[in-house]
Structure formats: C-alpha cells, structure tokens
Design an enzyme around this catalytic site. Sequence first.
Site, PDB file in Angstrom:
ATOM      1  N   CYS A  86       0.831  -1.203   0.000  1.00 15.82           N
ATOM      2  CA  CYS A  86       0.000   0.000   0.000  1.00 15.82           C
ATOM      3  C   CYS A  86       0.873   1.265   0.000  1.00 15.82           C
ATOM      4  O   CYS A  86       1.519   1.544  -0.988  1.00 15.82           O
ATOM      5  CB  CYS A  86      -0.968  -0.057   1.182  1.00 15.82           C
ATOM      6  SG  CYS A  86      -2.424   0.981   0.958  1.00 15.82           S
ATOM      7  N   HIS A 194      -3.472  -5.827   0.963  1.00 16.00           N
ATOM      8  CA  HIS A 194      -2.776  -6.070   2.234  1.00 16.00           C
ATOM      9  C   HIS A 194      -2.691  -7.570   2.554  1.00 16.00           C
ATOM     10  O   HIS A 194      -3.605  -8.119   3.171  1.00 16.00           O
ATOM     11  CB  HIS A 194      -3.529  -5.378   3.373  1.00 16.00           C
ATOM     12  CG  HIS A 194      -3.389  -3.890   3.360  1.00 16.00           C
ATOM     13  ND1 HIS A 194      -2.433  -3.225   4.092  1.00 16.00           N
ATOM     14  CD2 HIS A 194      -4.066  -2.934   2.677  1.00 16.00           C
ATOM     15  CE1 HIS A 194      -2.536  -1.920   3.878  1.00 16.00           C
ATOM     16  NE2 HIS A 194      -3.519  -1.716   3.023  1.00 16.00           N
ATOM     17  N   GLU A 196      -0.852  -8.922   4.770  1.00 19.51           N
ATOM     18  CA  GLU A 196      -0.674  -9.136   6.219  1.00 19.51           C
ATOM     19  C   GLU A 196      -2.013  -9.206   6.951  1.00 19.51           C
ATOM     20  O   GLU A 196      -2.078  -9.698   8.071  1.00 19.51           O
ATOM     21  CB  GLU A 196       0.225  -8.028   6.810  1.00 19.51           C
ATOM     22  CG  GLU A 196      -0.450  -6.694   7.095  1.00 19.51           C
ATOM     23  CD  GLU A 196      -0.632  -5.819   5.845  1.00 19.51           C
ATOM     24  OE1 GLU A 196      -0.515  -6.337   4.725  1.00 19.51           O
ATOM     25  OE2 GLU A 196      -0.931  -4.616   6.020  1.00 19.51           O
TER      26      GLU A 196
END
Lengths: 217, 90
Positions: A86, A194, A196
């Site tokens: 990002c 994302h 994660e």
Amino acid sequence: MNIGIIVFPGSNCDRDVRWATEGCLGIPTSFLWHETTDLNGYDAIVIPGGFSYGDYLRCGAIARFAPVLNSLISFVDKGGKVLGICNGFQILTELGLLQGALTRNKNLHFICDRANLSIESTKSFWMKNYKKHHSISLPIAHGEGRYQCSHDVLKKLQDDDSIALRYADNPNGSIHDIAGITNKKGNVLGMMPHPERACDDALGNIDGKSILSALLS
Amino acid sequence: MSLFKARVFVHLRPSVLDPAGEATRSATKRLGIDGITQLRIGKSIELEIEAANKEEARSKIELMSDRLLANPVIEDWTLEFKDEQKTLIN
C-alpha cells in the site's frame, strides 16, 4: 531469518505486518525507525501501509528522502528482499525501485473492501508459493491506488514478467488492472492489497500467507 | 544574498485522468454554468528562497520541482518568479 519493518511517522500497518510475520509465521521481526541507516542482519525488509508524513504533497513523496531509504537501495542492489504494501508500494515507486506511479482512485472514493485478484506471475521470490492464474482474495484500503505508467513501461513490465497481481474487478482504475508489480530481478514486490491482513485463521482469510511465508522456504 | 519569491504550479500530465477535475466540472452544471469543456486541478506551491542571484535560485527550485514537488511519471510543473525581491542584510 530476520525481518525488518520500516516505521515512518504515520505508518499504521506496521503492527499488522509484525503480527503476520512473527505472530502467525514465527519469523523474528523488528521495527526500524525511518532514521536508521543500518540494515545489516536483515533478510527481508517490509515497508508497511499507512500515511507516511501525513501523505502531504503525494503519498510516499516525502518518505523517499528518509535516511533509511538510501540504505534500502544498496540492500536491494545486493539482492535483499523488499516488500512494499500500500503506502509502501507508493514509496517504492517514488524511490524509483519500482516503475510507474500511484494516483487518486478513479471514483475518488477511499476504498475499504476485499478484492479478488489473479496471480499473474510467479517469477518473483515473493510469489513463488502460488500457481499462475490462481485466484485469491485480499483486503484493500486506499485512496490513491490507481496504478499508472507509460506504454513503454507497461510493455517492459509485460516483457519482464513483472506484473505480479491483477484485480479481477478493477476497483480503482489501475492501468491493465494492475494490483502489484515486481522489479526485473524479482526481489522487490510492491502491491496495493494487504497480505498481512489475510494471514490469521481467526480473520477468516489466509490468502496472503503464501507471500510472507515465501521467506521461510 | 537576495530573497526571491517564486511559485511552482504542479499539474497532472494531460494524458493522466484527473478524477477530481472531472467531478468539479460536473458540479459546474449543477451550478447552472454550461460550456466548461475542460477542468483540471493542480497544486500551487509558494516559496521564498535565499540565493546569490536569480539563476542560482532558479536552478535550486528546478531541482526541487523535478525531485520532490512533482512526480515526472504523472505530473508536469511550471515555475514563475514574483517581482518583489529583497536584499538581505546579514
């Protein structure tokens, strides 16, 4: 195996990344303040999402002048593995480690959603645990995620097999549905989604785990 | 040393879609104004710089514009100096 996460004033996904790498995958992980210049001893560096320096001027434009990023360029030259997520992706393009630029979403909305993605290349180190054209779903949350580049750069990305991820249903107007790219060598990956936030069973989605677990294999 | 005042305009390249400009243009119709065929939004950065002369000031601002204020992948910029100029007494 050691992972460093660069923390800027305004980073807000640094802890999410640490939870994924250390909490879910058991890889020792440290936070690196942006003023540090020593990246010795790290196998991989993650530039997390957030709003570095408040996103003033342009996302990532001011962050590129942080002391740690000079060291990051040498780290990449030596083959070090770098993942920008990002705002981290935006910083990597401002820094010139990845080509192109991220601009305001076509519909002007800040989009917080899940995006269906297609794995377009498994060439890079980070994508090696996936199969080509495999479909995954990852969270996205960005206001400036519309990837743009010149036709020459686009051709180069295609020729080098550097387009890592494409959106199935392009949410932001990115050129050629691009959601993530790598450098030619494949040690640097930048992506708007994302991974994660999709590594923990408790969250109901572990589609992002394969990217970070590439470090273990 | 002299103090120079300058303004840098940063704008998206013509080939890059400007969604904010398009949204604003469509609002002009709601205001009852017809005929706006093009509307693009940019940034204006005003600054003051100390330099030995205007050439030195210009070259520093050009470097700054290329490297920091504008992203050459998607943006162009123009520079204009303002007339007021003060000599600094150090």
